[in-house]
Write an enzyme that holds these catalytic residues in place. Sequence first.
Site, PDB file in Angstrom:
ATOM      1  N   THR A  83       0.837  -1.289   0.144  1.00  0.00           N
ATOM      2  CA  THR A  83      -0.050   0.067   0.058  1.00  0.00           C
ATOM      3  C   THR A  83       0.868   1.229   0.120  1.00  0.00           C
ATOM      4  OG1 THR A  83      -1.635  -0.947   1.247  1.00  0.00           O
ATOM      5  CG2 THR A  83      -1.557   1.361   1.377  1.00  0.00           C
ATOM      6  N   GLN A 197       0.557  -9.516  -6.675  1.00  0.00           N
ATOM      7  CA  GLN A 197       0.059 -10.845  -6.712  1.00  0.00           C
ATOM      8  C   GLN A 197       0.795 -11.646  -8.021  1.00  0.00           C
ATOM      9  OE1 GLN A 197      -2.546 -12.187  -4.986  1.00  0.00           O
ATOM     10  NE2 GLN A 197      -3.137 -10.388  -4.072  1.00  0.00           N
ATOM     11  N   HIS A 219       4.208 -10.159   2.464  1.00  0.00           N
ATOM     12  CA  HIS A 219       3.559 -11.216   2.809  1.00  0.00           C
ATOM     13  C   HIS A 219       2.613 -11.951   1.621  1.00  0.00           C
ATOM     14  CE1 HIS A 219      -0.651  -9.113   3.000  1.00  0.00           C
ATOM     15  NE2 HIS A 219       0.416  -7.806   2.486  1.00  0.00           N
ATOM     16  N   CYS A 348     -15.814  -3.726   2.376  1.00  0.00           N
ATOM     17  CA  CYS A 348     -16.677  -3.477   3.275  1.00  0.00           C
ATOM     18  C   CYS A 348     -16.672  -2.286   3.996  1.00  0.00           C
ATOM     19  CB  CYS A 348     -16.932  -4.573   4.206  1.00  0.00           C
ATOM     20  SG  CYS A 348     -17.967  -4.416   5.475  1.00  0.00           S
TER      21      CYS A 348
END
Length: 415
Positions: A83, A197, A219, A348
């Site tokens: 990020t 990814q 990670h 969400c």
Amino acid sequence: MTVTPSEPGAAKPAGAYLDHAATTPMSAAALAAFVEHAQLTGNASSLHSAGRGARRAAEEGRETVALAVGARPSEVIFTGGGTEADNLAIKGIFWGRRTHDMRRTRILVSAVEHHAVLDPAFWMAGHAGAEIVLLPVDSDGVLDLDALRAELAEHGDEVALISVMWANNEVGAVQPVREVVRAARPYGIPVHTDAVQAVGQIEVDFAASGVDAMTISGHKLGGPTGVGALVARRELALEAVLHGGGQERGVRSGTLDVPSIAAFAVAVREAVAGRQERAARLAALRDRLVERVREAAPEAILRGPDPVVRPQDRLPGNAHFTFPGAEGDSLLYLLDSAGVQASTGSACQAGVPQPSHVLLAMGVPEAEARGALRFSLGATSTADDVERLAVALPQVVSRAQAAGLVSGRAMGGAA
């Protein structure tokens, strides 16, 4: 079909863990490197012997990462994760371009980018005068190159940068990054790609791709959380986002996290070195998962490029389905209670489930997009994980669809 067992080294999570795209376990070698360096004292910016030792470990890590991804060591800028690297790319390149040419106000991003790219881009629109252009994708989630070329033909001299991910985190679509670079080059536009990814699953070569900046994260490939890198060409105009001690070429200040960097470097090296064997194993396991899901839930719809027709266009460890009439959150929680961990792939916000922006950009109706589940495989995944999913899925889908019907009636009554 023969599917080999999980790879040695990483500790296998409890139950059937099918969410490696979110976080994959640390490898044994990466964990050992982390522990070794965490026991040492020394700030990599200090000049005494302890500091020089820490600096040596950080620079060795930089060389290892660079070699693994086809870059020069001086192009690797360590960050606190993917990020931060994406934010540095979007904000830093935009400001760097505007310093030399005030006409460069447009930021082009694909409509299926991770929020780590989309959110800073829209923040720049609200705070720095940027104009955001969302580039469309096809029904499989692959960038529409004709739309990109049309945008450049009309506004090429106004574009500050282009950001297109190497592979999509939700539906596994591999993007035509090299074609994006070829389209941008005549206009002198830098290209950033989020390769979080992709590294360790498909071939990633920074220099050969022609991109100007690339994000990677620890990670996602067997390293620790909280560490990543922006690989950026030395000649790229890049403004700092963090200010302080002037570390990392002056564009990313902050004391280097040497234990995490050492572990990250080991993980990247392992992931790239074992990529071909791992990709073949994961693709076979993924194909088995797709087959078993379709048997267990015939109404399920596979989203993203077809792994049989277009295997090169999809990540080997990704399988993404929508289940008509079921809410993704219900599916997720019911599967979790059955010992199967997956992801909805949806955002969400404020406690209100929202359909995936990726699926909506692909033209999936909102009602269908709400019933999404992403299954992602990694080093510890086994055929037993797939079978556990297949056994649990029929009842889970049935209960989730029943819950969806009840919810739909309640909403209708409230209206």
